[in-house]
Design a protein around this motif. Structure first.
Motif, PDB file in Angstrom:
ATOM      1  N   LYS A  20       1.059  -0.872  -0.470  1.00  0.00           N
ATOM      2  CA  LYS A  20       0.117   0.202   0.771  1.00  0.00           C
ATOM      3  C   LYS A  20       0.599   1.560   0.455  1.00  0.00           C
ATOM      4  N   ASN A  21       1.884   1.749   0.692  1.00  0.00           N
ATOM      5  CA  ASN A  21       2.686   2.524   0.606  1.00  0.00           C
ATOM      6  C   ASN A  21       3.608   2.361  -0.897  1.00  0.00           C
ATOM      7  N   SER A  22       3.963   1.874  -1.415  1.00  0.00           N
ATOM      8  CA  SER A  22       4.260   2.354  -2.576  1.00  0.00           C
ATOM      9  C   SER A  22       3.534   2.895  -3.553  1.00  0.00           C
ATOM     10  N   ASP A  23       2.079   1.940  -3.541  1.00  0.00           N
ATOM     11  CA  ASP A  23       1.130   2.044  -4.629  1.00  0.00           C
ATOM     12  C   ASP A  23       1.142   3.146  -4.158  1.00  0.00           C
ATOM     13  N   ASP A  24       0.672   3.856  -2.283  1.00  0.00           N
ATOM     14  CA  ASP A  24       0.366   5.237  -2.765  1.00  0.00           C
ATOM     15  C   ASP A  24       1.250   6.361  -3.301  1.00  0.00           C
ATOM     16  N   PHE A  25       3.028   6.054  -2.677  1.00  0.00           N
ATOM     17  CA  PHE A  25       4.039   6.716  -3.480  1.00  0.00           C
ATOM     18  C   PHE A  25       3.776   6.993  -4.972  1.00  0.00           C
ATOM     19  N   VAL A  26       3.401   5.959  -5.965  1.00  0.00           N
ATOM     20  CA  VAL A  26       3.361   5.744  -7.037  1.00  0.00           C
ATOM     21  C   VAL A  26       2.001   6.933  -7.267  1.00  0.00           C
ATOM     22  N   ALA A  27       0.816   6.298  -7.517  1.00  0.00           N
ATOM     23  CA  ALA A  27       0.262   7.709  -7.618  1.00  0.00           C
ATOM     24  C   ALA A  27       0.017   9.209  -7.222  1.00  0.00           C
ATOM     25  N   SER A  28       0.525   9.082  -6.285  1.00  0.00           N
ATOM     26  CA  SER A  28       1.068  10.860  -5.630  1.00  0.00           C
ATOM     27  C   SER A  28       2.013  11.214  -6.429  1.00  0.00           C
ATOM     28  N   LEU A  29       3.232  10.432  -6.776  1.00  0.00           N
ATOM     29  CA  LEU A  29       4.099  10.636  -7.587  1.00  0.00           C
ATOM     30  C   LEU A  29       3.395  11.124  -9.324  1.00  0.00           C
ATOM     31  N   LYS A  30       2.551  10.140  -9.605  1.00  0.00           N
ATOM     32  CA  LYS A  30       1.782  10.729 -10.953  1.00  0.00           C
ATOM     33  C   LYS A  30       1.270  12.353 -11.103  1.00  0.00           C
ATOM     34  N   GLU A  31       0.739  12.613 -10.054  1.00  0.00           N
ATOM     35  CA  GLU A  31      -0.141  13.364  -9.502  1.00  0.00           C
ATOM     36  C   GLU A  31       0.881  14.420 -10.260  1.00  0.00           C
ATOM     37  N   THR A  32       2.481  14.471  -9.585  1.00  0.00           N
ATOM     38  CA  THR A  32       2.995  16.001  -9.938  1.00  0.00           C
ATOM     39  C   THR A  32       3.413  15.551 -11.231  1.00  0.00           C
ATOM     40  N   MET A  33       4.114  14.135 -11.927  1.00  0.00           N
ATOM     41  CA  MET A  33       5.070  14.501 -12.527  1.00  0.00           C
ATOM     42  C   MET A  33       3.921  12.984 -13.483  1.00  0.00           C
ATOM     43  N   PRO A  34       3.233  13.582 -14.688  1.00  0.00           N
ATOM     44  CA  PRO A  34       2.065  12.647 -15.322  1.00  0.00           C
ATOM     45  C   PRO A  34       3.241  11.703 -16.319  1.00  0.00           C
ATOM     46  N   LYS A  35       4.821  12.509 -16.712  1.00  0.00           N
ATOM     47  CA  LYS A  35       5.269  11.751 -17.529  1.00  0.00           C
ATOM     48  C   LYS A  35       6.198  10.669 -16.505  1.00  0.00           C
ATOM     49  N   VAL A  36       5.886   9.951 -15.200  1.00  0.00           N
ATOM     50  CA  VAL A  36       6.863   9.420 -14.254  1.00  0.00           C
ATOM     51  C   VAL A  36       5.996   7.687 -15.016  1.00  0.00           C
ATOM     52  N   LYS A  37       7.257   6.252 -16.013  1.00  0.00           N
ATOM     53  CA  LYS A  37       6.673   5.523 -15.944  1.00  0.00           C
ATOM     54  C   LYS A  37       7.062   4.785 -14.806  1.00  0.00           C
ATOM     55  N   VAL A  38       6.481   3.233 -14.244  1.00  0.00           N
ATOM     56  CA  VAL A  38       6.542   3.140 -12.682  1.00  0.00           C
ATOM     57  C   VAL A  38       6.274   1.214 -13.483  1.00  0.00           C
ATOM     58  N   VAL A  39       7.987   0.503 -13.197  1.00  0.00           N
ATOM     59  CA  VAL A  39       8.387  -0.671 -13.470  1.00  0.00           C
ATOM     60  C   VAL A  39       8.339  -1.522 -12.266  1.00  0.00           C
ATOM     61  N   ARG A  40       7.946  -2.284 -12.241  1.00  0.00           N
ATOM     62  CA  ARG A  40       8.145  -3.761 -11.354  1.00  0.00           C
ATOM     63  C   ARG A  40       9.072  -4.314 -11.939  1.00  0.00           C
ATOM     64  N   VAL A  41       9.510  -4.394 -10.893  1.00  0.00           N
ATOM     65  CA  VAL A  41      11.295  -5.659 -11.275  1.00  0.00           C
ATOM     66  C   VAL A  41      10.766  -6.569  -9.515  1.00  0.00           C
ATOM     67  N   LYS A  42      11.702  -7.725  -9.168  1.00  0.00           N
ATOM     68  CA  LYS A  42      12.180  -8.334  -9.355  1.00  0.00           C
ATOM     69  C   LYS A  42      12.704  -7.829  -8.267  1.00  0.00           C
ATOM     70  N   ASN A  43      13.741  -7.415  -8.085  1.00  0.00           N
ATOM     71  CA  ASN A  43      15.438  -7.413  -6.720  1.00  0.00           C
ATOM     72  C   ASN A  43      15.213  -5.768  -6.797  1.00  0.00           C
ATOM     73  N   SER A  44      15.662  -5.496  -5.300  1.00  0.00           N
ATOM     74  CA  SER A  44      15.977  -3.851  -5.154  1.00  0.00           C
ATOM     75  C   SER A  44      17.490  -4.502  -5.914  1.00  0.00           C
ATOM     76  N   TYR A  45      17.970  -2.752  -5.156  1.00  0.00           N
ATOM     77  CA  TYR A  45      19.224  -2.915  -5.185  1.00  0.00           C
ATOM     78  C   TYR A  45      20.540  -3.876  -4.847  1.00  0.00           C
ATOM     79  N   LYS A  46      19.567  -3.536  -3.586  1.00  0.00           N
ATOM     80  CA  LYS A  46      20.424  -4.071  -2.137  1.00  0.00           C
ATOM     81  C   LYS A  46      20.092  -5.558  -2.579  1.00  0.00           C
ATOM     82  N   ASP A  47      19.283  -6.130  -3.170  1.00  0.00           N
ATOM     83  CA  ASP A  47      19.312  -8.072  -3.413  1.00  0.00           C
ATOM     84  C   ASP A  47      20.456  -8.199  -4.415  1.00  0.00           C
TER      85      ASP A  47
END
Length: 333
Positions: A20-47
């Motif tokens: 939910k936190n990441s979904d809310d973050f993406v929704a908020s970001l898209k409101e202010t930056m319509p050109k943002v593209k979100v890609v879901r990936v398997k691994n974080s940089y730490k992984d």
């Protein structure tokens, strides 16, 4: 950032975690930056860092079975660890893929040749023209030089901060040590961001008026400089780099990590260093004495050798304006 046929760029953000936190973050970001593209990936940089380090620890095992490994690195665009090798047997490759699956990708470069150091004694001679990759000695230890520069008419050698920790102490070159005075230890930036936390850059103030400055580097030369830089730049992942210093001479490798903080045995934590990986597994790019040496790529000055050990670290030359002042001029021609 991706190229777009439209005039405005599209920014890509990769998220490994979905809640939910990441979904809310993406929704908020898209409101202010319509050109943002979100890609879901398997691994974080730490992984990916964890996988990369695990693979690196297995290098001796792989090489005992016929592999000739050049480097391991991370591709954020592919969301994978990249293992680059001159040779990697197919049966061994299958075993590695069985363990790591799609998280690893192999790049085979059969024509790759590892540069060999020269062992040049010239680094210890007296150089009236000062540049990078030559030796200096002081109460702070034996070190190497990276570059030269000026500020308000005063001339300096750029080296590692831990090579000039005794402010005002004398600095010599090696040949005829007692008669070969160059200048004094002037500035150590290792406390620039807090107590024992900062950038490992330093300055020698040149007091011998007979010395001249240059943008040269002693790479493999035995009687004169044989490389130079004419610009400064930034490190980037997988970048081919080389270094020159008094102990291991001229060695080359890749940027394994663009930024990390590294804690050293002297009790200092050196901020935002680049990790440099040797082309040859089991070897480091630098050893004690190489500290302060030039790190460059092509004709671009990138940094200064800072720490040696399992990994080699470099302080970034891009910190020069903030540490030494915007009026500090690195010699570039």
């Amino acid at each position: 950032m991706e190229n777009s046929q439209e005039t405005e760029p599209t920014f890509v953000i990769a998220l490994a975690k979905q809640d939910k936190n990441s979904d809310d973050f993406v929704a908020s970001l898209k409101e202010t930056m319509p050109k943002v593209k979100v890609v879901r990936v398997k691994n974080s940089y730490k992984d990916l860092e964890t996988i990369k380090e695990d693979i690196r620890l297995q290098w001796p095992v792989y090489e005992a079975q016929g592999a000739i490994i050049i480097s391991t690195g991370i591709s954020t665009s592919k969301n994978k660890v990249i293992l680059t090798a001159q040779k990697f047997p197919e049966n061994l490759k299958k075993l590695v893929q069985l363990k790591y699956g799609k998280d690893i990708e192999f790049e085979i470069d059969e024509k790759f040749v590892i540069p060999q150091p020269s062992g040049s004694a010239a680094r210890f001679k007296k150089w009236n023209t000062l540049g990078g990759g030559i030796g200096i000695s002081s109460s702070s230890g034996d070190c190497s030089t990276a570059a030269t520069g000026t500020k308000n008419g005063v001339r300096f050698i750029i080296t590692a901060g831990h090579c000039v920790k005794n402010n005002g102490g004398a600095v010599w070159q090696f040949e005829n040590l007692s008669e070969n005075f160059v200048g004094v230890q002037h500035f150590d930036a290792r406390n620039s961001h807090g107590d024992r936390y900062g950038i490992d850059l330093g300055l020698v103030r040149i007091t011998d008026t007979a010395r001249t400055l240059s943008n040269y580097v002693l790479k493999n030369g035995t009687s004169g400089y044989d490389a130079n830089f004419n610009s400064t730049g930034n490190f980037y992942e997988f970048q081919n780099i080389c270094k020159a210093g008094i102990t291991t001479d001229y060695t080359c490798g890749l940027v394994g990590s663009v930024s990390r903080d590294a804690k050293y045995t002297d009790g200092y934590t050196y901020k935002d260093v680049a990790q440099l990986d040797s082309f040859k597994s089991g070897e480091t790019l630098a050893k004690p004495g190489d500290s302060g040496g030039t790190v460059w790529s092509g004709e671009t000055l990138l940094g200064v050798i800072s720490g040696v050990g399992t990994f080699t670290y470099a302080a970034k030359i891009s910190y020069v304006p903030s540490l030494f002042g915007n009026d500090f001029q690195i010699k570039l021609n």
